[in-house]
Each structure stands twice: as structure tokens, then as C-alpha cells.
Design an enzyme around this catalytic site. Structure first.
Site, mmCIF file in Angstrom:
data_model
loop_
_atom_site.group_PDB
_atom_site.id
_atom_site.type_symbol
_atom_site.label_atom_id
_atom_site.label_comp_id
_atom_site.label_asym_id
_atom_site.label_seq_id
_atom_site.Cartn_x
_atom_site.Cartn_y
_atom_site.Cartn_z
ATOM 1 N N ARG A 46 -48.169 -5.267 -9.982
ATOM 2 C CA ARG A 46 -47.854 -5.014 -11.257
ATOM 3 C C ARG A 46 -49.105 -4.994 -12.344
ATOM 4 N NH1 ARG A 46 -45.685 -8.746 -13.778
ATOM 5 N NH2 ARG A 46 -44.304 -9.519 -12.246
ATOM 6 N N TYR A 98 -41.709 15.272 -29.578
ATOM 7 C CA TYR A 98 -41.041 15.465 -28.184
ATOM 8 C C TYR A 98 -39.625 14.608 -28.370
ATOM 9 C CZ TYR A 98 -40.007 14.695 -23.357
ATOM 10 O OH TYR A 98 -39.393 14.657 -22.190
ATOM 11 N N ASP A 170 -50.539 11.768 -29.232
ATOM 12 C CA ASP A 170 -49.970 12.064 -27.973
ATOM 13 C C ASP A 170 -50.701 13.345 -27.592
ATOM 14 O OD1 ASP A 170 -48.544 13.353 -25.896
ATOM 15 O OD2 ASP A 170 -46.598 12.731 -26.767
ATOM 16 N N LYS A 195 -47.308 16.325 -16.782
ATOM 17 C CA LYS A 195 -47.565 17.865 -17.287
ATOM 18 C C LYS A 195 -48.863 18.344 -16.729
ATOM 19 C CE LYS A 195 -43.642 16.848 -19.400
ATOM 20 N NZ LYS A 195 -43.432 16.553 -20.779
#
Ligand code: PLP
Length: 378
Positions: A46, A98, A170, A195
């Protein structure tokens, strides 16, 4: 190193432990300690994993930042970045952001006492009107989804610096191949790597890059504390996809330019949104702040019925959420990606029921245009 070379040789291109030319999938959760607290850089996956680390170094170099971090999705990255804020803080956000980002901010962070104002960040005057004494950050998406509206990153960064705001961009639509917001003054870049960076519709992932070491440390603290990390197999897939980012982005763009031109001259199309069109209201800004216009196009087919007709007829544009992969996709933002935004707000923004969004793939240009032509007929 130029960007095409960076995609291949950037970050950690060779496994430092074995010399393998592809960093292996370190499918391990933990690491042997030679003594209590004495380890070889990794304790628990982690906190850190060598495959993830190779990816984090790669995106760090591509964006020109101080630290890269890989998350289990774009929204996990965005959530972690916005978790840098405290209860009582206020954030300014691009108005046609978004849908998932809108949802985190209005439904999740709002419950933690973080307030937001959605504003047209392409208009510096609107930003000046919207700032409050408690405003701590500005979150910008540029170009936006689905209307391809741009924010002048350099101009806005001068304003955020003057006002002591954290400036987050972004960069999903442009990717560092076309646009590097940190070089223009942003503090943090976030990505849905699902994406273009991944590029093959086979992995969900998020990335963040900070301009400073200090912000990188703070963000890593949150990443480790909250735990939305990317697994080693997905990190490996993403590195593999990113090697061809340059080739893909060039191909997406060549196709998108041709398709935008075709749509703009089609009588059944009411309006085309593509920053590469010379009459796009921010075409000059697009040329100035990015090296390319990207592969996303939206167009207004006039009505929901007309949009449905096109959807029913296209053969090479698959009806699906998501974007940025090798295959062409088509979507109806009002009913899909932006369905979580109330209808009234959508209409205000211009996300009409007849709006179709294309993620232009890398298929043959003539095939794609012929497909759109037959779907718009009649
Ligand atoms: C898809 C997307 C996101 C969310 O990313 P996920 O990987 O789906 O969590 C955020 N921002 C933009 C611009 C996106 O297109």
C-alpha cells in the site's frame, strides 16, 4: 530527452533488481525486512511497490513534476488530491467538469464540510467574482468534457499564485504528450489514466503529479493512509500502454481533425466542438498552451431523436462510456457521463440532449468518415 524518447526511456525503464527490460509485475503485498525497520525501500505494497513505483517515476518525468503517484482510478486520484483540503475550505471548480468529479465534490466532500463553487474557468473575470475568503484551491479541467472548452493555464496560474490557491489541473484529455500544466504554473496534475494513457480500454487507473516535493509528501501520506492504490498488474499494463502514447495521440488527432472538418460541413450537424477548428472560440489559446488538439469531438445533432438515430446506425463507433482508447467510441453525455448533473444545469452548460461525443480512435480515417456519413443520412 524529447517526449517520444521519454515514453520509452523515462522513469525506471529497466528493472534495477534484475535488468529485465520491462519492470516485472511485483505481485507481492509485503517485503522481507533484514532487521526491524531495515528494508530495501519497500515495506508493504500500500505504501510502495516497485512496479507501481516505475509507473510513478514515468508519469512524474512526463509531466515534469517532483513526485508521481498512482491510484486505483482517476476518481481515487481526484479524491486524494481534494483531501488535501480541510473542513471549512472552499474550492472553485470548472463548471462543465467530468460528472464523477462533480459528484465527489457535491455529494461526498460536501458532507466533510468542503464547499465548492462551479464557475466558467475560461473566464478570469468569473473567477475573480467567485473567490471567497475561505477559497483554498482551484480545480480545472481543460479541455473540458464534453464541450471542449479551454482554460488559460498560464494566466490562471498567475492569478492562483497571487491569491495563494492550490491549482489543480485534470489533464486527462490532453495527456502530457500534448500539454504539461506544471510547466505553465499548476501545482498538481491529475489523470484518469483509464483513458489515453492506458489507451486500450483494459485498465482503470488514476495518476497524480505534484510540482513540489512537499506536496508530493502530503499526497503520498493521504494515498498511504486512505489506500486507493493501483495494483502491480494494472501498473504494468499502464506502463505498457504508455509506451505508444505518442504514436496513438498523433493518430487520434489526425483522424479527429479530418472528422471535425467533415462534421462542420455536414448540413445535419448543428454545431461542432473541436479546439482544432480555426473558428473554435479558443483556437489560438489551444495552439499556444498545447502541442496538439486531441482526439475528442462533440457535435450537436439537433435533437434527442436525431442523436438516437445516429447511435442506431454507426458501425465503427461503439456506444460506450469512457474515451481515449484505440477504438472509436460514441456517447450521449446528457444520458451517460453527465447524467449525474441535473438536467437544468446541463442545459445551462450546453450539454443538450442532441449532443453526441466522439472519442476518435485510430482506425482508418476514410472508414470512420464513411460511417458517420451513412449514420447522418436522411
Ligand atoms: C474518466 C474521467 C475521470 C474519472 O476517472 P476514472 O478513471 O473513471 O475514475 C476524471 N476526469 C476525466 C476528465 C475523465 O474523463
Amino acid at each position: 530527452m524529447k517526449r517520444l524518447t521519454k515514453l520509452i526511456h523515462g522513469g525506471t525503464p529497466v528493472d534495477p533488481h534484475t535488468g529485465a527490460v520491462n519492470v516485472p509485475i511485483y505481485q507481492t503485498s509485503t517485503y522481507k525486512q533484514d532487521d526491524i525497520g531495515v528494508h530495501r525501500g519497500y515495506e508493504y505494497s500500500r505504501t510502495g511497490n516497485p512496479t507501481r513505483h516505475a509507473l510513478e517515476e514515468l508519469i512524474k518525468e512526463l509531466e515534469g513534476g517532483a513526485r508521481g503517484l498512482a491510484f486505483s482510478s482517476g476518481l481515487a486520484a481526484i479524491h486524494a488530491v481534494l483531501s488535501l483540503l480541510d473542513s471549512g475550505d472552499h474550492v472553485l471548480v470548472t463548471d462543465d467538469v467530468y460528472g464523477g468529479t462533480y459528484r465527489i465534490i457535491t455529494r461526498v466532500l460536501s458532507r466533510m464540510g468542503i464547499e465548492a463553487t462551479f464557475v466558467d474557468t475560461s473566464d478570469l473575470h468569473a473567477l475573480e467574482q467567485a473567490i471567497q475568503p475561505r477559497t483554498k484551491a482551484l480545480f480545472v479541467e481543460t479541455p473540458t468534457n464534453p464541450l471542449l472548452k479551454l482554460t488559460d493555464i498560464a494566466a490562471v496560474s498567475r492569478w492562483t499564485k497571487a491569491n495563494g490557491l492550490l491549482f489543480i489541473v485534470d489533464n486527462t484529455f490532453s495527456t502530457p504528450y500534448w500539454q504539461t500544466p506544471l510547466a505553465l504554473g499548476a501545482d498538481i496534475v491529475v489523470h484518469s489514466a483509464t483513458k489515453y494513457l492506458g489507451g486500450h480500454s483494459d485498465v482503470v487507473a488514476g495518476l497524480a503529479v505534484t510540482a513540489s516535493e512537499k506536496l508530493g509528501e502530503e499526497l503520498h501520506y493521504i494515498q498511504n493512509a486512505v489506500g486507493g492504490v493501483l495494483g502491480p498488474h494494472d501498473a504494468w499494463l499502464l506502463i505498457r500502454g504508455m509506451k505508444t502514447l505518442g504514436l496513438r495521440m498523433e493518430a487520434h488527432e489526425a483522424n479527429a481533425r479530418a472528422i471535425a472538418g467533415f462534421l462542420a460541413s455536414h448540413p445535419a450537424v448543428r454545431r461542432v466542438y473541436y479546439p482544432g477548428l480555426p473558428w473554435h472560440p479558443q483556437h489560438e489559446l489551444a495552439r499556444r498552451q498545447a502541442l496538439g488538439f486531441g482526439g475528442m469531438i462533440s457535435f450537436d445533432a439537433g435533437s434527442a431523436e436525431q442523436a438516437s438515430k445516429v447511435l442506431g446506425k454507426v458501425r465503427y463507433f461503439t456506444l460506450a462510456e469512457s474515451l481515449g482508447a484505440v477504438e472509436s467510441l460514441i456517447s450521449v453525455p446528457a444520458r451517460m457521463t453527465h447524467a449525474s448533473i441535473p438536467k437544468e444545469r446541463r442545459e445551462q452548460l450546453g450539454i443538450t440532449d442532441g449532443l453526441l461525443r466522439l472519442s476518435v480512435g485510430i482506425e482508418d480515417q476514410e472508414d470512420l468518415i464513411a460511417d458517420l456519413e451513412q449514420s447522418l443520412e436522411g
